[in-house]
Design a protein around this motif. Structure first.
Motif, PDB file in Angstrom:
ATOM      1  N   THR A   1       0.901  -0.998   0.284  1.00 55.24           N
ATOM      2  CA  THR A   1       0.228   0.107   0.370  1.00 55.24           C
ATOM      3  C   THR A   1       0.945   0.941   0.353  1.00 55.24           C
ATOM      4  OG1 THR A   1       0.175  -0.123   2.282  1.00 55.24           O
ATOM      5  CG2 THR A   1      -1.600  -0.627   1.529  1.00 55.24           C
TER       6      THR A   1
ATOM      7  N   ARG B   1       4.114  -1.036  -3.100  1.00 52.31           N
ATOM      8  CA  ARG B   1       2.349  -0.257  -4.057  1.00 52.31           C
ATOM      9  C   ARG B   1       3.191   0.256  -5.130  1.00 52.31           C
ATOM     10  NH1 ARG B   1      -1.413   3.945  -2.292  1.00 52.31           N
ATOM     11  NH2 ARG B   1      -2.435   4.294  -4.611  1.00 52.31           N
TER      12      ARG B   1
ATOM     13  N   GLU C   1       1.869  -2.066  -8.145  1.00 52.10           N
ATOM     14  CA  GLU C   1       1.506  -1.653  -9.367  1.00 52.10           C
ATOM     15  C   GLU C   1       1.572  -2.059 -11.178  1.00 52.10           C
ATOM     16  OE1 GLU C   1       1.476   2.399  -8.594  1.00 52.10           O
ATOM     17  OE2 GLU C   1      -0.615   2.361  -7.525  1.00 52.10           O
ATOM     18  N   GLN C   2       3.441  -2.665 -11.219  1.00 48.86           N
ATOM     19  CA  GLN C   2       4.045  -3.421 -12.337  1.00 48.86           C
ATOM     20  C   GLN C   2       3.508  -4.442 -12.223  1.00 48.86           C
ATOM     21  OE1 GLN C   2       6.680  -2.423 -13.772  1.00 48.86           O
ATOM     22  NE2 GLN C   2       6.383   0.218 -13.954  1.00 48.86           N
TER      23      GLN C   2
ATOM     24  N   LEU D   1       0.599  -5.895 -11.639  1.00 49.56           N
ATOM     25  CA  LEU D   1      -0.775  -5.404 -12.427  1.00 49.56           C
ATOM     26  C   LEU D   1      -1.036  -5.550 -13.454  1.00 49.56           C
ATOM     27  CD1 LEU D   1      -2.735  -3.820  -9.226  1.00 49.56           C
ATOM     28  CD2 LEU D   1      -3.834  -6.542 -10.209  1.00 49.56           C
ATOM     29  N   ARG D   2       0.046  -4.385 -13.837  1.00 54.29           N
ATOM     30  CA  ARG D   2       0.343  -3.226 -15.798  1.00 54.29           C
ATOM     31  C   ARG D   2       0.622  -5.072 -16.442  1.00 54.29           C
ATOM     32  NH1 ARG D   2       1.295   0.386 -13.962  1.00 54.29           N
ATOM     33  NH2 ARG D   2       3.342   0.932 -14.332  1.00 54.29           N
TER      34      ARG D   2
ATOM     35  N   LEU E   1      -4.912   1.168  -5.671  1.00 61.03           N
ATOM     36  CA  LEU E   1      -3.766   1.088  -6.073  1.00 61.03           C
ATOM     37  C   LEU E   1      -4.285   1.023  -8.121  1.00 61.03           C
ATOM     38  CD1 LEU E   1      -2.557  -2.554  -5.097  1.00 61.03           C
ATOM     39  CD2 LEU E   1      -1.343  -0.344  -4.436  1.00 61.03           C
ATOM     40  N   ALA E   2      -3.519   2.010  -8.881  1.00 63.95           N
ATOM     41  CA  ALA E   2      -3.742   1.880  -9.681  1.00 63.95           C
ATOM     42  C   ALA E   2      -3.754   0.237 -10.518  1.00 63.95           C
ATOM     43  CB  ALA E   2      -2.616   3.192 -10.304  1.00 63.95           C
ATOM     44  N   THR E   3      -4.711  -0.191 -10.293  1.00 63.87           N
ATOM     45  CA  THR E   3      -5.044  -1.631 -10.870  1.00 63.87           C
ATOM     46  C   THR E   3      -5.496  -1.418 -12.944  1.00 63.87           C
ATOM     47  OG1 THR E   3      -7.381  -1.539 -10.711  1.00 63.87           O
ATOM     48  CG2 THR E   3      -6.074  -1.742  -8.644  1.00 63.87           C
TER      49      THR E   3
END
Length: 302
Positions: free
Chosen positions: A11, A16, A20-21, A23-24, A43-45
């Motif tokens: 978080t 964090r 995000e990496q 997930l991308r 998170l920037a999901t």
């Protein structure tokens, strides 16, 4: 095929960025964040799947409850197969006297016992090939070359001593708190070596060192002057080889988790490459002694 990745310390800071990496870059990953509060899981999901299980890593009872919940979700099919676990959460106190609810020193509880307990309780739910990544630290070297003398080196002792408050000289000082941190990170590497020996074939455990990363929140328990330095002054060191930016450290962690960086079971990854940890960190006697102790410490009370 979709799979689950369990992660602590996702978080804030490098965790964090790494989350995000991941997930991308890995659309099949279902990220399960283990954190104290759901409000921190922002998170920037990019539309990827993220879920949450509450846990206070300073409490073994709370960790045990979280693991039970994760097992239930896996068994019911609410979560896809478990293929990875990232133990990135960490804490550093301003003394070596902070005691958690289980009677253990808090740095040792969060940095060592909590992740060990989580891994052991999920061990039989991993689907191979699987990867466990634990965030270590080059403070375990204890020399000027690796941390510019800012953190005292580890001071190893019997795990029964290290797990309790007052394990280091002048335990009420910041130096003792930093020594507790460096020692806990040495313990992390010892346990990674034991996981490599003991975990079933197909479950690889790796220690990851992000280097010195100013501004991650690790110093949130420090005094005002130290917090100011970490936020406003020390980030300038990322322009030199002596420090790593939060973004770079997070990307390196994602590389290790996703297998982009070569990292055999039991290895130590220094930022973007496999490396050798300190000479002190290779000690089978200490590793076995620590394993026996943490197994005893994390055993449920009768």
């Amino acid at each position: 095929m979709q799979h689950t990745l369990v992660m602590t310390g996702a978080t804030r800071g490098i965790g964090r960025v790494a989350a995000e990496q991941i997930l991308r870059r890995s659309p099949d990953t279902h990220l399960l964040v283990v954190a104290r509060e759901a409000s921190g899981v922002r998170l920037a999901t990019g539309g990827r799947t993220v879920s949450y299980v509450p846990a206070d890593l300073g409490s073994l009872r709370s960790v045990r409850s979280a693991a039970t919940e994760i097992r239930a979700r896996l068994d019911s099919g609410a979560l896809p197969p478990l293929r990875a676990c990232v133990g990135n959460a960490g804490v550093q106190h301003t003394n070596a006297l902070t005691e958690g609810p289980d009677g253990f020193e808090s740095t040792f509880t969060v940095n060592v016992l909590a992740h060990h307990l989580l891994i052991r309780l999920l061990q039989d739910r991993f689907t191979a090939p699987a990867r466990i990544v634990i965030t270590a630290s080059d403070t375990h070297f204890g020399d000027v070359r690796h941390n510019l003398g800012m953190v005292p080196g580890p001071a190893w002792n019997s795990p029964d001593v290290l797990a309790r408050t007052g394990a280091f000289p002048r335990p009420g000082t910041t130096a003792a708190g930093r020594t507790a941190y460096a020692t806990s990170k040495l313990a992390t590497i010892y346990l990674v070596h034991e996981y490599a020996r003991r975990l079933p074939t197909g479950i690889d455990a790796v220690a990851y060192n992000p280097g010195f990363v100013p501004g991650t929140g690790l110093a949130r328990h420090a005094g005002p002057l130290s917090r100011f330095a970490m936020r406003r002054i020390l980030p300038a060191m990322t322009l030199t080889p002596f420090a790593t930016t939060r973004g770079a450290a997070g990307r390196y962690l994602a590389d290790v988790v996703l297998g982009t960086t070569r990292a055999p079971a039991g290895s130590y990854v220094d930022r973007g490459r496999e490396a050798r940890s300190s000479e002190e960190s290779y000690d089978p006697r200490r590793e076995g002694e620590l394993w026996d102790a943490v197994e005893r410490f994390t055993r449920p009370s009768p």
